[in-house]
Scaffold this active site. Sequence first.
Site, PDB file in Angstrom:
ATOM      1  N   HIS A   1       0.833  -1.205   0.000  1.00 36.45           N
ATOM      2  CA  HIS A   1       0.000   0.000   0.000  1.00 36.45           C
ATOM      3  C   HIS A   1       0.871   1.259   0.000  1.00 36.45           C
ATOM      4  O   HIS A   1       0.648   2.174  -0.796  1.00 36.45           O
ATOM      5  CB  HIS A   1      -0.901  -0.054   1.248  1.00 36.45           C
ATOM      6  N   GLU A   2       1.866   1.308   0.864  1.00 39.90           N
ATOM      7  CA  GLU A   2       2.707   2.507   0.974  1.00 39.90           C
ATOM      8  C   GLU A   2       3.644   2.652  -0.225  1.00 39.90           C
ATOM      9  O   GLU A   2       3.880   3.771  -0.700  1.00 39.90           O
ATOM     10  CB  GLU A   2       3.501   2.501   2.286  1.00 39.90           C
ATOM     11  N   ILE A   3       4.170   1.552  -0.741  1.00 41.35           N
ATOM     12  CA  ILE A   3       5.024   1.638  -1.935  1.00 41.35           C
ATOM     13  C   ILE A   3       4.186   2.074  -3.137  1.00 41.35           C
ATOM     14  O   ILE A   3       4.652   2.853  -3.970  1.00 41.35           O
ATOM     15  CB  ILE A   3       5.795   0.325  -2.152  1.00 41.35           C
TER      16      ILE A   3
END
Length: 167
Positions: free
Chosen positions: A133-135
Site C-alpha cells: 500500500h505505501e510503496i
Amino acid sequence: MSDPALLLYPDPRLRLVAAPVEHFDDELEGSVRDLEAVMRAVSALGLTLPHIGRLQRVVILRMEPGDPITRYVNPEIVWASPEFAPQTEGSVSMPGIMDVVERAVAVRVRYRDLSGAVHEEAAEGFRAACLQHEIDQLDGIFWIERLSRLRRDRAIKRFAKLRRAEG
C-alpha cells in the site's frame, strides 16, 4: 521547512511519483522526523513523505502504537508471492473510508535505512499488505485505484458526503 500537514484526497500531489532519495543527510532525517510527528498526530500505521507533500521515496511503518517505527528509504518490492488475499485498507488521507483490496500475501522488500545501508525484509499478511500500500503511494497510486471502478466511485462519493457532513 514549514510545518508538515497531511494531504487529503483528492489533492493531486497524492498521485505524483516520488523521486528516489539520493542524499542521506540531516535534511532527510529532518523530513523523517516531521513524517513521524504527523504519523503520531493522525494515528497512522504507515505513512510516506508524499502524504505530507514531499516527493521523496520514504515510507515509515508502525504496526501497533508503542512499537518501534521502521523507516524504509527507496523501498522496492523485489519479490511478491503469486498468492493474493483480501485486505481491508484505508488511508489517513481519506479518513472514514475503508474497502477490501487484493494484495500479494507475502513480499520481500529491499530498502535503505537513514544512513544509506541496504536491508531486505520479508513480510507476510497484513504487514505485507501495508508495505505494498505505501510503496504504491510512492508510485503515485492512491489505494482506491486498486478497487473496481464501481467500488472506487462509491468510496469517492462516501468520502465527499463525509466531508460535507463535517462542514
